[in-house]
Enzyme design. Sequence first.
Site, PDB file in Angstrom:
ATOM      1  N   GLY A  35     -32.045  51.455  13.946  1.00 12.66           N
ATOM      2  CA  GLY A  35     -32.121  50.307  13.046  1.00 12.66           C
ATOM      3  C   GLY A  35     -32.330  49.022  13.812  1.00 12.66           C
ATOM      4  O   GLY A  35     -31.953  48.916  14.980  1.00 12.66           O
ATOM      5  N   TYR A  58     -33.237  43.564   5.590  1.00 12.88           N
ATOM      6  CA  TYR A  58     -32.242  44.532   6.092  1.00 12.88           C
ATOM      7  C   TYR A  58     -31.390  45.094   4.949  1.00 12.88           C
ATOM      8  O   TYR A  58     -31.173  46.307   4.849  1.00 12.88           O
ATOM      9  CB  TYR A  58     -31.377  43.811   7.118  1.00 12.88           C
ATOM     10  CG  TYR A  58     -30.389  44.656   7.883  1.00 12.88           C
ATOM     11  CD1 TYR A  58     -30.761  45.309   9.059  1.00 12.88           C
ATOM     12  CD2 TYR A  58     -29.061  44.757   7.467  1.00 12.88           C
ATOM     13  CE1 TYR A  58     -29.839  46.049   9.791  1.00 12.88           C
ATOM     14  CE2 TYR A  58     -28.134  45.491   8.188  1.00 12.88           C
ATOM     15  CZ  TYR A  58     -28.524  46.138   9.351  1.00 12.88           C
ATOM     16  OH  TYR A  58     -27.606  46.872  10.069  1.00 12.88           O
ATOM     17  N   TYR A  78     -19.212  44.812  10.616  1.00 10.49           N
ATOM     18  CA  TYR A  78     -19.657  44.173  11.866  1.00 10.49           C
ATOM     19  C   TYR A  78     -18.946  44.848  13.040  1.00 10.49           C
ATOM     20  O   TYR A  78     -17.737  44.755  13.192  1.00 10.49           O
ATOM     21  CB  TYR A  78     -19.382  42.663  11.819  1.00 10.49           C
ATOM     22  CG  TYR A  78     -20.384  41.938  10.935  1.00 10.49           C
ATOM     23  CD1 TYR A  78     -20.327  42.075   9.546  1.00 10.49           C
ATOM     24  CD2 TYR A  78     -21.397  41.160  11.484  1.00 10.49           C
ATOM     25  CE1 TYR A  78     -21.270  41.445   8.736  1.00 10.49           C
ATOM     26  CE2 TYR A  78     -22.328  40.519  10.677  1.00 10.49           C
ATOM     27  CZ  TYR A  78     -22.257  40.668   9.307  1.00 10.49           C
ATOM     28  OH  TYR A  78     -23.186  40.049   8.498  1.00 10.49           O
TER      29      TYR A  78
END
Length: 248
Positions: free
Chosen positions: A92, A155, A187
Amino acid sequence: MEKNNHNIALVTGATGGLGTAMCHKLHEDGFFVIANYRNDDKGKAWQEEQKTLGFDFVIAKGDVTDFEDVKRMVTEINENYGTISVLVNNAGITRDTPIWKMTLSQWEEVMHTNLDSVFYCCRHVIEAMITNQFGRIINISSVNGQRGQFGQTNYSAAKAGMHGFTKSLAMEVAKKGITVNTISPGYIGTDMVMAIREEVRNKIVEQIPMGRLGGTEEIAYLVSFLASEKAAYITGANYAINGGQHVY
Ligand code: CAA
């Protein structure tokens, strides 16, 4: 590592922080790990570095944004090592910017790498998994596919699309011994997150109830469990691992 027809695992984008942690954990848990990479210099340097850490991984070059190249890579893996039984779609990228500044290539690069690749990789492994009557597909999405994020229309769209794909494929292959699941990390302390401007990143961390970034191994533990035979009844699920940043 001894190979069998349930433990050959391909991790895409393996040279990144999350991918590396997944390779380590899968190896520790008895999988024969094949690490996909795109860039020759990076892939080989990564393999050497892993050797110094005691991990002798097979590496497989392949551009996950290229349908034919994925086909070639999967065919070579099947011929050289056996049928892929675990696929982790982890590759990604981000190209963060508000939509009014987003270029067509920033949109397309993210869609190709983060979403089209999932179809390409699944398409090329699925028939052998069906023949094998066993498979584990794990798609690495994001908290930002679940809740949205300023600067990430590309995204978030790709990552949300990934889970739609998971749900449909899970239904299609449920009777064939194949499970398909999504993990949506928050995150995590990877290069991708550390590339966010410090003041912006600090504000994001302030919004995480646990008050810290996640560790790569905190994602890898679940990848390895979902890849195992024990996870046979889990399919079509989306696991949030985000320190409480998005609860729903
Ligand atoms: N909500 C509302 N407004 C916001 C905002 C937010 N979250 N963030 C920025 N803005 C506003 C700013 O206040 C500013 O407004 P004004 O022009 O009126 O002052 C405007 O948007 C521009 O902000 P920036 O100066 O930050 O603009 P920039 O072009 O320099 O940067 C950005 C934009 C790249 C999107 C930057 O804000 C950023 O990096 N944001 C974080 C994006 C993010 O979280 N990415 C995740 C990457 S990691 C990952 O994706 C892994 C995973 O799965 C979690």
